[in-house]
Design an enzyme around this catalytic site. Sequence first.
Site, PDB file in Angstrom:
ATOM      1  N   CYS A  43      -0.539 -21.661  43.921  1.00  0.00           N
ATOM      2  CA  CYS A  43      -0.635 -22.632  42.829  1.00  0.00           C
ATOM      3  C   CYS A  43       0.376 -23.758  42.998  1.00  0.00           C
ATOM      4  O   CYS A  43       1.577 -23.521  43.175  1.00  0.00           O
ATOM      5  CB  CYS A  43      -0.414 -21.917  41.497  1.00  0.00           C
ATOM      6  SG  CYS A  43      -0.550 -22.997  40.054  1.00  0.00           S
ATOM      7  N   CYS A  69      -8.369 -26.640  39.317  1.00  0.00           N
ATOM      8  CA  CYS A  69      -7.579 -25.438  39.029  1.00  0.00           C
ATOM      9  C   CYS A  69      -6.485 -25.242  40.073  1.00  0.00           C
ATOM     10  O   CYS A  69      -6.746 -25.255  41.282  1.00  0.00           O
ATOM     11  CB  CYS A  69      -8.513 -24.236  39.009  1.00  0.00           C
ATOM     12  SG  CYS A  69      -7.707 -22.676  38.629  1.00  0.00           S
ATOM     13  N   CYS A  73       6.014 -23.936  35.550  1.00  0.00           N
ATOM     14  CA  CYS A  73       5.705 -22.516  35.384  1.00  0.00           C
ATOM     15  C   CYS A  73       6.730 -21.684  36.141  1.00  0.00           C
ATOM     16  O   CYS A  73       7.167 -22.057  37.232  1.00  0.00           O
ATOM     17  CB  CYS A  73       4.300 -22.210  35.911  1.00  0.00           C
ATOM     18  SG  CYS A  73       3.783 -20.495  35.647  1.00  0.00           S
ATOM     19  N   CYS A  93       3.267 -18.183  41.434  1.00  0.00           N
ATOM     20  CA  CYS A  93       2.075 -17.774  42.181  1.00  0.00           C
ATOM     21  C   CYS A  93       1.991 -18.626  43.442  1.00  0.00           C
ATOM     22  O   CYS A  93       2.057 -19.856  43.376  1.00  0.00           O
ATOM     23  CB  CYS A  93       0.832 -17.934  41.321  1.00  0.00           C
ATOM     24  SG  CYS A  93       0.786 -16.813  39.899  1.00  0.00           S
ATOM     25  N   CYS A 127      -9.017 -28.483  29.417  1.00  0.00           N
ATOM     26  CA  CYS A 127      -8.025 -27.559  29.977  1.00  0.00           C
ATOM     27  C   CYS A 127      -6.642 -28.082  29.609  1.00  0.00           C
ATOM     28  O   CYS A 127      -6.288 -29.208  29.965  1.00  0.00           O
ATOM     29  CB  CYS A 127      -8.198 -27.482  31.493  1.00  0.00           C
ATOM     30  SG  CYS A 127      -6.964 -26.462  32.338  1.00  0.00           S
ATOM     31  N   GLU A 138       0.062 -32.387  32.025  1.00  0.00           N
ATOM     32  CA  GLU A 138      -1.289 -32.835  32.321  1.00  0.00           C
ATOM     33  C   GLU A 138      -2.341 -31.962  31.644  1.00  0.00           C
ATOM     34  O   GLU A 138      -2.168 -30.742  31.527  1.00  0.00           O
ATOM     35  CB  GLU A 138      -1.512 -32.852  33.835  1.00  0.00           C
ATOM     36  CG  GLU A 138      -0.628 -33.863  34.541  1.00  0.00           C
ATOM     37  CD  GLU A 138      -0.765 -33.854  36.046  1.00  0.00           C
ATOM     38  OE1 GLU A 138      -0.364 -34.861  36.675  1.00  0.00           O
ATOM     39  OE2 GLU A 138      -1.247 -32.852  36.609  1.00  0.00           O
TER      40      GLU A 138
END
Length: 425
Positions: free
Chosen positions: A174, A392, A167, A171, A160, A147
């Site tokens: 996230c 974000c 990932c 984190c 972005c 995305e």
Amino acid sequence: MLGWVNVLPWFTRNGGAYGMVRSICISRGRAKVATNASTAPVISSVTPAEDGNGKVLLKNLTLGEMEDWVENDLGHQRFRARQLWEWIYSRSKLAASFEEMTDLAKSFREKLGEVAQIDSISLGELHTSKDGTRKLTFRLESGGNIESVLIPAEGRTTLCISSQHGCALNCQFCFTGRMGLRRHLSQAEIVDQVVMTQRLFGNEYRISNIVFMGEGEPLHNIDNVIRALDVILHGRGLNFSHNKVTVSTSGLVPEMRRFVRQSRANLAVSLHATNNEVRSWIMPINRKHPLEELVSALREDFPREHARQQKVFFEYLMLRGVNDSLTDAKELLRLVAQVPCKVNLIRFNSHEGTEFQGSEESTILAFQDYLVKKGMTVTVRQSRGDDLMMACGQLGELGGVSPPRMKPPTRFQPSLRQVGSQPQS
């Protein structure tokens, strides 16, 4: 405390672990599979890289590599490669087919159609938020989606983009981190997010800024990110100003130090905590590269010598009852006292299954006010597209094996929502 091997293995979809992620590079039709048992995989691109059908992916090449390929493999003069490069990357062209390249000989275009491919990804879905933010879902040839987010604002339009599918860094705040790492994106797959978005919205918006803040940790895929940046910043490529392109890292220190020496793009660092106890919980990368190591490296590297970036950009996510007190503000001031920096406070964008809550607006403003009165440059990022999971920390799609949740320190448990997953110590 968990060891590094236990903190960041989180198996990818094809079974590889963090230190054993495999990259497949194609050269002259022969596959090379490289593994590295160190803390980060070495991802290399070999000329010319091909797709699954044996065609050369043109956006996987630098200009010099394209010139060599056109001359040595196709038997044409090198200036033909420069014409091809311009058709692919000039903002007035951004060609999607060889038929559009009218100043190339028909026989050359036909040959290109037989042996090469322009695009490495394809547009899947497009969503528009109530605030005008657009989320583009791109289909990967190997399967799965990534995305990108287009963020129009007064005076600028920011794109972005993602650097990985998923990932590995886990984190805790996230949504993307809950995917685990599926795989790295290639140079072409990174660049194509810019090219295809500009093609789609070129009549409505001109992309002015690019941020590597989508899916993935860019410096975990540093080789392909640096190659993609070469195209994005190249005067004869996409020709973005290096002052308008920012790469964000969670703190892979060796790769960060390499980046500031090899790329002219701006660096942002996701800090999000002012002590190792909190940061090691919400950002497990801190167990490998603690705050002292991270801040020391930034102190040595800023201001940057070969780029115009004088100050590093610190990103600081405001989490209620976790890192948002005035004591945290004072610790932040002390922590970065010797680092030339700007601080960007970020509102937490919630998602299903999270145990965190965003700070109250009054708390964010008080935090900002304290730092500003002490002489720091501090801004507050406005959330965009959070109604449709495009803000974000909200990108990606779950499925398969998810990384473990980290056990919070006892004193923070009252500030957290109760969720069903069992935390790991």
